[in-house]
Write a protein that holds these residues in place. Structure first.
Motif, PDB file in Angstrom:
ATOM      1  N   PRO A  52      24.860  35.737  22.868  1.00 44.00           N
ATOM      2  CA  PRO A  52      25.329  35.202  24.117  1.00 44.00           C
ATOM      3  C   PRO A  52      24.442  35.590  25.417  1.00 44.00           C
ATOM      4  O   PRO A  52      23.673  36.416  25.373  1.00 44.00           O
ATOM      5  CB  PRO A  52      26.733  36.105  24.007  1.00 44.00           C
ATOM      6  N   TYR A  84      23.223  41.160  23.970  1.00 46.50           N
ATOM      7  CA  TYR A  84      23.394  39.782  24.644  1.00 46.50           C
ATOM      8  C   TYR A  84      22.252  39.724  25.876  1.00 46.50           C
ATOM      9  O   TYR A  84      21.862  40.964  26.214  1.00 46.50           O
ATOM     10  CB  TYR A  84      24.682  39.356  25.328  1.00 46.50           C
ATOM     11  N   LYS A 134      28.523  30.321  24.107  1.00 43.44           N
ATOM     12  CA  LYS A 134      28.716  31.782  24.515  1.00 43.44           C
ATOM     13  C   LYS A 134      27.793  32.100  25.743  1.00 43.44           C
ATOM     14  O   LYS A 134      27.140  32.981  25.881  1.00 43.44           O
ATOM     15  CB  LYS A 134      28.348  32.705  23.470  1.00 43.44           C
ATOM     16  N   SER A 159      31.271  28.874  29.195  1.00 45.77           N
ATOM     17  CA  SER A 159      32.590  29.140  28.507  1.00 45.77           C
ATOM     18  C   SER A 159      33.555  29.864  29.076  1.00 45.77           C
ATOM     19  O   SER A 159      34.798  29.631  29.101  1.00 45.77           O
ATOM     20  CB  SER A 159      32.095  29.946  27.219  1.00 45.77           C
TER      21      SER A 159
END
Length: 296
Positions: A52, A84, A134, A159
């Motif tokens: 992400p 992430y 993401k 998102s």
């Protein structure tokens, strides 16, 4: 006698925690915007596959580097813990506020700061194999204003958004079309409109777009003396209209995520969090924002 000592030293070295090599790094990215926003990226040592991406947008009087080092901005810790990637744009303007006032930045592919940040997202998807489903945006104060603008101008790339102490997208528009202009009417809470009008303002930034839009989590403090608390309700009006839902909460939780906060859900796509007694700006809450982003 030497061999046991050597083996003991090797064992201690193996047990010692390893120094982390990850650091905030400036990178060159393909930027076809007029605005030359700098891009900094943090790739944690334990980055996950198809990670992400969280874009963290700083406030006025700050930079990517100082925001990254701010202990109240916990996204580095979240990145280290969950793997992430975070991108930290840095404003090119005097005073380092973001341009949320010019036609260029308030228009999809208009060449302003918003397009430069969109280019960072596209670069990250390609360079770091980020999962395009993401991509999340967060920011405080001027960074929250830009987060709203990004949601309106580049909804196809994002998102979800979690923004702290901002104003509705387009509220800071400059009548002269100037870049990075302060708007006293908006900051003071005098810029009010119907939900439909605010929704139209957001839709006009990318009028041909008909796809899905990012889920919006909006934070504000009741004692904000920089961006008046009334701006919170204008943001709620804007995004509930964009999503076509009522301004009556479908669920309310008091003292969440902490005492004196109230969280109101407006369906699944808009959430408002109002912090009684809190000034400018509401401190970032990593857990609540990560839950909103689905990073739990």
């Amino acid at each position: 006698m030497l061999l046991p000592a050597i083996l003991g030293s090797l064992l201690l070295a193996a047990q010692a925690p390893q120094a982390l090599a990850a650091k905030l790094t400036q990178v060159d990215y393909p930027n076809n915007a007029t605005s030359k926003v700098q891009m900094f990226v943090y790739v944690p040592d334990n980055v996950v596959a198809n990670p992400p991406l969280v874009v963290v947008i700083h406030s006025c009087q700050s930079t990517a580097q100082t925001y990254f080092q701010n202990s109240k901005i916990p996204w580095k810790q979240g990145s280290d813990k969950k793997g992430y990637i975070t991108v930290w744009p840095s404003s090119p303007h005097s005073g380092t506020c973001w341009d949320v006032s010019s036609r260029a930045t308030l228009t999809h592919n208009g060449g302003g700061d918003s397009q430069a940040i969109a280019n960072m997202i596209l670069y990250s998807i390609d360079k770091y194999k980020v999962d395009p489903a993401k991509v999340f945006v967060t920011g405080g104060s001027s960074g929250a204003m830009m987060s709203n603008v990004m949601a309106a101008t580049y909804p196809e790339l994002i998102s979800a958004v979690s923004l702290y102490s901002g104003v509705a997208a387009g509220c800071f528009v400059s009548s002269s079309g100037g870049v990075d202009q302060w708007n006293n009417s908006c900051s003071g809470g005098s810029s009010k409109a119907t939900a439909e009008k605010w929704g139209d303002v957001a839709r006009a930034m990318y009028p041909e777009y008909t796809g899905s839009r990012p889920r919006m989590q909006i934070w504000h403090g009741s004692a904000d003396g920089t961006l008046a608390p009334g701006n919170y309700q204008e943001e709620i009006k804007q995004w509930t209209n964009v999503f076509g839902v009522t301004q009556t909460p479908t669920d309310t939780r008091k003292n969440y995520p902490q005492a004196n906060y109230q969280t109101d859900d407006y369906g699944d796509h808009v959430e408002g969090i109002y912090a009684t007694g809190v000034g400018h700006s509401v401190p970032a809450n990593l857990t609540a924002s990560e839950i909103w982003f689905g990073l739990v």
